[in-house]
Design a protein around this motif. Structure first.
Motif, short mmCIF file in Angstrom:
data_model
loop_
_atom_site.label_atom_id
_atom_site.label_comp_id
_atom_site.label_asym_id
_atom_site.label_seq_id
_atom_site.Cartn_x
_atom_site.Cartn_y
_atom_site.Cartn_z
N CYS A 21 0.79 -1.24 -0.06
CA CYS A 21 0.09 -0.09 -0.12
C CYS A 21 0.86 1.27 -0.16
O CYS A 21 0.32 2.32 -0.35
CB CYS A 21 -0.83 -0.06 1.10
SG CYS A 21 -0.18 -0.02 3.02
N ASP A 63 0.67 1.52 -3.60
CA ASP A 63 -0.86 1.78 -4.45
C ASP A 63 -1.78 1.82 -3.18
O ASP A 63 -2.12 0.80 -2.40
CB ASP A 63 -1.16 0.45 -5.13
CG ASP A 63 -2.36 0.67 -5.84
OD1 ASP A 63 -3.31 1.37 -5.32
OD2 ASP A 63 -2.64 -0.33 -6.71
N ARG A 85 -4.72 2.22 -2.84
CA ARG A 85 -6.29 1.71 -3.03
C ARG A 85 -6.38 0.38 -2.64
O ARG A 85 -7.31 -0.41 -2.38
CB ARG A 85 -6.32 1.55 -4.72
CG ARG A 85 -6.38 2.73 -5.21
CD ARG A 85 -6.48 2.90 -6.96
NE ARG A 85 -5.21 2.42 -7.24
CZ ARG A 85 -5.05 2.11 -8.68
NH1 ARG A 85 -6.08 2.52 -9.52
NH2 ARG A 85 -3.81 1.56 -9.13
N ASN A 113 -11.02 0.27 2.98
CA ASN A 113 -11.25 1.95 3.30
C ASN A 113 -12.57 2.24 2.96
O ASN A 113 -13.32 1.83 1.98
CB ASN A 113 -10.45 2.63 2.24
CG ASN A 113 -10.34 4.22 2.33
OD1 ASN A 113 -11.40 4.76 1.62
ND2 ASN A 113 -9.49 4.72 3.08
N ASN A 172 -10.88 10.74 -2.01
CA ASN A 172 -11.56 9.83 -2.30
C ASN A 172 -10.89 8.67 -3.27
O ASN A 172 -10.55 9.21 -4.11
CB ASN A 172 -12.91 10.46 -2.77
CG ASN A 172 -13.80 8.98 -3.67
OD1 ASN A 172 -13.55 8.00 -3.18
ND2 ASN A 172 -14.71 9.29 -4.17
N ILE A 173 -10.70 7.57 -2.66
CA ILE A 173 -9.66 6.52 -3.43
C ILE A 173 -10.66 5.83 -4.60
O ILE A 173 -10.09 4.70 -4.86
CB ILE A 173 -8.96 5.76 -2.43
CG1 ILE A 173 -9.49 4.98 -1.76
CG2 ILE A 173 -7.86 6.60 -2.03
CD1 ILE A 173 -8.64 4.07 -0.98
N GLY A 174 -11.72 6.02 -4.50
CA GLY A 174 -12.85 5.59 -5.50
C GLY A 174 -13.72 4.37 -5.00
O GLY A 174 -14.62 3.92 -5.74
N PRO A 223 -13.03 10.95 -7.55
CA PRO A 223 -12.10 10.02 -7.13
C PRO A 223 -10.53 10.21 -7.62
O PRO A 223 -10.52 10.91 -8.67
CB PRO A 223 -12.68 8.76 -7.82
CG PRO A 223 -13.53 9.37 -8.90
CD PRO A 223 -13.93 10.61 -8.52
N LEU A 224 -9.78 10.13 -6.80
CA LEU A 224 -8.30 10.32 -6.98
C LEU A 224 -7.95 11.72 -7.15
O LEU A 224 -6.89 11.95 -8.14
CB LEU A 224 -7.97 9.18 -8.08
CG LEU A 224 -8.37 7.83 -7.88
CD1 LEU A 224 -7.74 6.98 -9.22
CD2 LEU A 224 -7.38 7.12 -6.69
N VAL A 258 -0.16 4.10 -9.01
CA VAL A 258 -1.82 4.38 -8.84
C VAL A 258 -2.27 5.29 -10.24
O VAL A 258 -3.21 4.84 -10.89
CB VAL A 258 -2.12 5.32 -7.72
CG1 VAL A 258 -3.47 5.88 -7.68
CG2 VAL A 258 -1.75 4.71 -6.60
#
Length: 261
Positions: A138, A141, A143, A147, A165-167, A178-179, A251
């Motif tokens: 992590c 990445d 994500r 989460n 907000n990671i999606g 997102p992202l 990412v």
């Protein structure tokens, strides 16, 4: 964080090499290092409070988040936390203390909760029992893993931060793109809506009960919370999308066009 001094400092008090091996696994051996930290119940005002605390430490020239730098090799706090234990474990205890020993009561007055609740570092979760990197990391990445309420990213080198907000997650954090890095004020506003429309089903219920006064008071209170966070964070700069992509190239490997814009 800057990482290049840790090897030199670690070898000064590591007789058998085990602690150095632990440090290399935890911090890596590159020019910089990333601390990946999971907190099971971190969102809204509490997330803002923790981020503010870290940023206060980051702007100090001698802060312990610059691991094993010459300036803090003899730091009293570091000595206290590492006197009788593995130095890396002691360092982790020190960082957790920095994160969760809060001294800003204004955040508490605005709804922040303090204390560690199922919180831990995930830097070593990518290694198997043999010490080989066998799982997703992590630190490369963000994500990966569980989460619900997004993440915060803090660059202690440039002294910038962002929320994101990671999606995936709950409907609250999904109000944010997102992202894409956002400010503390924008992140908190997702949890404390300041317009009747953003209150969603709660507003509709209150409208059915003709309780507009209650709605208005809640909106006004939420607005005060958001304005408080904006005021507290006005001294700190927000990471740009390009800067985040430079820290986490994995990412954004397929998002080059989005990053360049």
């Amino acid at each position: 964080m800057k990482n290049k001094e840790f090897a030199k400092d670690m070898k000064c008090y590591d007789s058998d090499g085990k602690q150095f091996a632990h440090a290399k696994r935890f911090f890596g051996s590159g020019e910089t290092s990333i601390l990946a930290f999971h907190h099971q119940w971190l969102y809204g005002m509490t997330a803002a409070a923790v981020c503010y605390k870290i940023m206060q430490e980051a702007i100090r020239s001698d802060h312990p988040l610059h691991i094993f730098s010459k300036e803090i090799a003899n730091c009293p706090d570091l000595v206290h936390y590492t006197r009788d234990k593995d130095k890396v474990d002691g360092y982790k205890d020190l960082v957790q203390a920095i994160l969760f020993i809060q001294d800003n009561l204004q955040f508490a007055e605005n709804g922040a909760r303090y204390g560690i609740q199922n919180a831990f570092f995930t830097n070593e979760e990518c290694y198997n029992e043999k010490g080989e990197k066998d799982f997703g990391d992590c630190r490369e990445d963000f994500r990966i893993g569980d989460n619900n309420d997004g993440i915060m990213i803090i660059d202690c080198i440039t002294k910038k931060y962002c929320f994101m907000n990671i999606g995936f997650g709950d409907s609250t954090v999904k109000k944010l793109p997102p992202l894409v890095p956002v400010s503390a004020g924008r992140y908190v506003r997702a949890y404390y809506p300041t317009t009747g429309k953003s209150l969603g089903s709660y507003t509709k219920k209150e409208e059915c009960e003709n309780d507009q006064i209650k709605i208005q008071k809640r909106l006004e209170n939420n607005n005060k919370k958001v304005e408080f966070v904006i005021e507290q964070f006005k001294m700190f700069k927000v990471l740009s999308l390009k800067e985040v992509a430079e820290i986490f190239p994995t990412v954004y490997a397929d998002e080059k066009e989005k990053v360049e814009k």
